[in-house]
Design a protein around this motif. Structure first.
Motif, PDB file in Angstrom:
ATOM      1  N   ASP A  25       0.820  -1.216   0.000  1.00 32.96           N
ATOM      2  CA  ASP A  25       0.000   0.000   0.000  1.00 32.96           C
ATOM      3  C   ASP A  25       0.851   1.262   0.000  1.00 32.96           C
ATOM      4  N   ASP A 110      -8.142   3.400  -9.574  1.00 31.77           N
ATOM      5  CA  ASP A 110      -8.752   3.438  -8.245  1.00 31.77           C
ATOM      6  C   ASP A 110      -9.706   2.265  -8.034  1.00 31.77           C
ATOM      7  N   ASP A 111     -10.548   1.988  -9.027  1.00 32.62           N
ATOM      8  CA  ASP A 111     -11.529   0.910  -8.902  1.00 32.62           C
ATOM      9  C   ASP A 111     -10.854  -0.460  -8.873  1.00 32.62           C
ATOM     10  N   GLU A 114      -9.314  -1.028  -5.465  1.00 35.36           N
ATOM     11  CA  GLU A 114     -10.357  -1.314  -4.473  1.00 35.36           C
ATOM     12  C   GLU A 114     -10.811  -2.771  -4.579  1.00 35.36           C
ATOM     13  N   ARG A 115     -11.021  -3.249  -5.801  1.00 31.92           N
ATOM     14  CA  ARG A 115     -11.417  -4.652  -5.982  1.00 31.92           C
ATOM     15  C   ARG A 115     -10.309  -5.588  -5.503  1.00 31.92           C
ATOM     16  N   ARG A 117      -7.871  -5.065  -3.332  1.00 31.76           N
ATOM     17  CA  ARG A 117      -7.741  -5.059  -1.870  1.00 31.76           C
ATOM     18  C   ARG A 117      -8.772  -5.984  -1.231  1.00 31.76           C
TER      19      ARG A 117
END
Length: 203
Positions: A25, A110-111, A114-115, A117
């Protein structure tokens, strides 16, 4: 400065999983900072003879995140927006970004993160870093989730270095980490009009 000002900082003495995710991260955040707040010209800028661009890196790393967290992790299909894309050669994710708007490229990365993670978090909860994943070698051995996370860290390490050079060439932004309190803002003209924050202090 508090931990909430630098949420990307890895733990000082955490578990193996916490350190793997913390390192990943931190690299994700540094890469996103280096690519943030640019317009079309900034995302298409190149350095020397290299064909790499920040826009191409955003799209490529979005693909890497989705591929690792589906096909390699569980054997699930890659899914959209990739399956209906007009692929054209092995460098497609790098080169096709020239046709995408800055807002679309930022949202794509970004999307995907998020998926990724969420999928990786669920896998870690179900067996930890040592659990085996779908990816296998010709002799039948399966990789561990630890190996996938190390591969993703390596991928970001390589491309964050590329992003360092590209961003400095665009507008002189340099620095090892984002300034305390930094949050992504997307394309130029969106959000905080001062994307550089305190980076000048790191020069």
């Amino acid at each position: 400065m508090t931990d909430s000002d630098t949420p990307w900082e890895p733990p000082i003495a955490g578990s193996e999983a916490e350190h793997l995710l913390g390192t990943l991260d931190r690299l994700r955040t540094t890469f996103r900072w280096k690519a943030d707040g640019l317009d079309v010209e900034g995302l298409r800028a190149r350095v020397g003879a290299s064909a790499l661009t920040l826009g191409g890196l955003l799209k490529h790393l979005a693909l890497v995140e989705d591929h690792l967290s589906t096909v390699r992790l569980t054997g699930a299909p890659l899914g959209e927006p990739w399956e209906s894309a007009d692929w054209n050669g092995p460098d497609w994710s790098f080169t096709s970004a020239v046709h995408d708007s800055p807002a679309d490229l930022y949202a794509l990365w970004d999307d995907a993160v998020e998926r990724s993670r969420a999928r990786i978090g669920a896998a870690l909860a179900d067996g930890g870093p040592a659990r085996l994943v779908h990816l296998s070698w010709p002799d039948g051995r399966h990789a561990s989730l630890r190996r996938l996370l190390c591969d993703l860290i390596e991928e970001y390490g390589r491309h964050t270095g590329h992003a360092d050079l590209l961003r400095e060439a665009v507008d002189g932004l340099v620095g090892e980490d984002p300034p305390a309190g930094w949050k992504p803002r997307g394309a130029a003209g969106q959000g905080d009009p001062s994307p550089h924050g305190s980076a000048a202090a790191d020069r």
